[in-house]
Design an enzyme around this catalytic site. Structure first.
Site, PDB file in Angstrom:
ATOM      1  N   GLU A  48      28.713  -4.960  24.200  1.00 30.89           N
ATOM      2  CA  GLU A  48      29.581  -3.880  23.738  1.00 30.89           C
ATOM      3  C   GLU A  48      30.797  -4.481  23.046  1.00 30.89           C
ATOM      4  OE1 GLU A  48      28.950  -0.343  24.363  1.00 30.89           O
ATOM      5  OE2 GLU A  48      27.076  -1.408  24.593  1.00 30.89           O
ATOM      6  N   PHE A 108      29.417   2.291  11.096  1.00 32.04           N
ATOM      7  CA  PHE A 108      28.477   1.378  10.423  1.00 32.04           C
ATOM      8  C   PHE A 108      28.621  -0.036  10.976  1.00 32.04           C
ATOM      9  CE2 PHE A 108      26.421  -0.270   6.382  1.00 32.04           C
ATOM     10  CZ  PHE A 108      25.219   0.379   6.612  1.00 32.04           C
ATOM     11  N   LYS A 137      27.278   6.362  24.279  1.00 30.98           N
ATOM     12  CA  LYS A 137      27.174   6.778  25.684  1.00 30.98           C
ATOM     13  C   LYS A 137      28.345   7.631  26.157  1.00 30.98           C
ATOM     14  CE  LYS A 137      26.350   2.675  25.615  1.00 30.98           C
ATOM     15  NZ  LYS A 137      26.051   1.282  25.480  1.00 30.98           N
ATOM     16  N   GLY A 172      24.202  -9.747  19.342  1.00 32.66           N
ATOM     17  CA  GLY A 172      24.464  -8.313  19.091  1.00 32.66           C
ATOM     18  C   GLY A 172      24.132  -7.422  20.273  1.00 32.66           C
ATOM     19  N   VAL A 201      20.326   5.074  26.506  1.00 28.94           N
ATOM     20  CA  VAL A 201      19.792   4.352  27.675  1.00 28.94           C
ATOM     21  C   VAL A 201      18.606   3.500  27.235  1.00 28.94           C
ATOM     22  CG1 VAL A 201      18.779   4.595  29.978  1.00 28.94           C
ATOM     23  CG2 VAL A 201      20.487   6.237  29.214  1.00 28.94           C
ATOM     24  N   LYS A 238      25.028   4.713  31.840  1.00 23.41           N
ATOM     25  CA  LYS A 238      23.605   5.039  31.723  1.00 23.41           C
ATOM     26  C   LYS A 238      23.080   5.765  32.966  1.00 23.41           C
ATOM     27  CE  LYS A 238      22.943   1.307  28.467  1.00 23.41           C
ATOM     28  NZ  LYS A 238      22.808  -0.130  28.319  1.00 23.41           N
TER      29      LYS A 238
END
Ligand code: HSE
Length: 349
Positions: free
Chosen positions: A211, A10, A127, A208, A154, A226
């Site tokens: 990573e 979350f 990913k 935001g 992606v 990706k």
């Protein structure tokens, strides 16, 4: 028809998905004829809730924003870990949105495997599991007759995987190239206006886009994940993370950017996959792109992918590549697409 959902993880994306669910409830019902309840949310840092009759998303989002935790939610059972949440909440769909780990794929891989083995459909933006274990996970999904969707791995919610898999079905994709990381494209765009690297990185984190570990973006790992996913899913490759050459943007200085500008070029972090002697190869590296190339004009958090196809030639898709709602939207579209597959007809608007 009412689906029961659990959101596992979350953070920014999980919350973005919850926000969209809350906003789109009426739209989904009016347009597609289904309703849903989020009955469980589980996050090792923020806390977990299981409420059989459905969690009040507005309340839980407000708690997450104000307190950084959801433990203070007044109703339901608290404290279940993610595995117990998956196994014991009787949900139909698990949204797996834990952070990407490109070394082990954990905790996401175990969570996805558990969910599929328990007979749940899975939607994910993670990913790690898809870049590392795509074939194994798809096989497990097939064995359990469940769907595993990962559009948001992606280009966030900008169609990339489903565009190529569904809309370009029947076309051979011989080469893929593009800008696949929002954080680095945002940083390079800001540096083009004279801002320094550190300042631009901080902004991207604040928005935001970045990573959990900034190295994942600026050293090219995110773009690498990706291009591995695209190669394996769309070009029938079997690439591993270690097969891909990688260079990030940390070596690029303001002076490099200025020099490129004088040549009417821009630095972009380009990810590519191509066929060579019957094998698919891939690379991630900064390239100076000329003004007459579409990629030159892709700025800020926007990303773009060019699919080189046998029938249509080059097909380009561009749109946001990161962000809370943008990535949350990928989960929403996967959710709607699962509904459409289950009722066995295309989505109708
Ligand atoms: N950190 C990623 C980016 C998010 O900047 O593109 C989406 O993978």
């Amino acid at each position: 028809m009412t689906y029961k959902l659990a959101i596992v993880g979350f953070g920014t994306v999980g919350q973005g998905f919850a926000e969209l669910l809350q906003e789109k409830r009426k739209y989904l019902k009016d347009t597609y004829g289904f309703d849903f309840e989020v009955v469980a949310i589980s996050d090792p840092l923020k806390g977990s809730i299981y409420e059989e009759n459905g969690i009040n998303l507005k309340e839980v989002l407000s708690l997450a924003q104000k307190e950084g935790k959801i433990d203070g939610y007044k109703r339901g059972i608290k404290g279940w870990d993610s595995i117990k949440t998956i196994k014991e909440t009787n949900v139909d769909i698990i949204a797996e949105v834990t952070p990407t780990n490109l070394e082990s794929g954990e905790p996401g891989t175990t969570l996805i495997k558990t969910a599929l083995a328990e007979g749940k459909h899975v939607i994910t933006t993670n990913k790690g599991p898809i870049a590392l274990f795509y074939r194994e996970l798809m096989e497990l999904a097939r064995e359990n007759r469940k769907l595993l969707k990962f559009e948001g791995t992606v280009l966030s919610g900008t169609p990339a995987i489903n565009l190529a898999l569904i809309t370009l079905a029947g076309a051979n994709i011989n080469e893929i190239r593009g800008i696949m990381n929002g954080t680095t494209n945002y940083i390079l765009t800001q540096m083009d206006t004279g801002k320094n690297y550190g300042e631009a990185l901080k902004e991207a984190q604040g928005l935001g886009y970045a990573e959990t570990k900034p190295d994942a973006d600026v050293e090219g790992w995110d773009a690498l994940a990706k291009i591995v996913i695209l190669s394996n899913v769309l070009m029938h490759a079997d690439l591993k993370v270690s097969d891909v050459e990688r260079k990030g943007i940390t070596g690029i200085t303001l002076s490099d950017i200025k020099k490129a500008k004088e040549e009417n070029k821009r630095y972009k972090l380009i990810a590519r996959a191509w066929k060579e002697n019957g094998r698919v190869k891939a690379r991630v590296s900064p390239e100076k792109v000329e003004e007459d190339n579409i990629l030159f004009h892709i700025t800020g958090v926007n990303n773009a992918i060019q699919f080189q196809t046998d029938i249509l030639g080059c097909v380009t898709i561009t749109g946001p590549g990161a962000g809370r709602r943008e990535t949350g939207f990928a989960l929403l579209s996967d959710f709607v697409n699962i509904h459409c597959s289950l009722i066995d007809r295309c989505c109708e608007k």
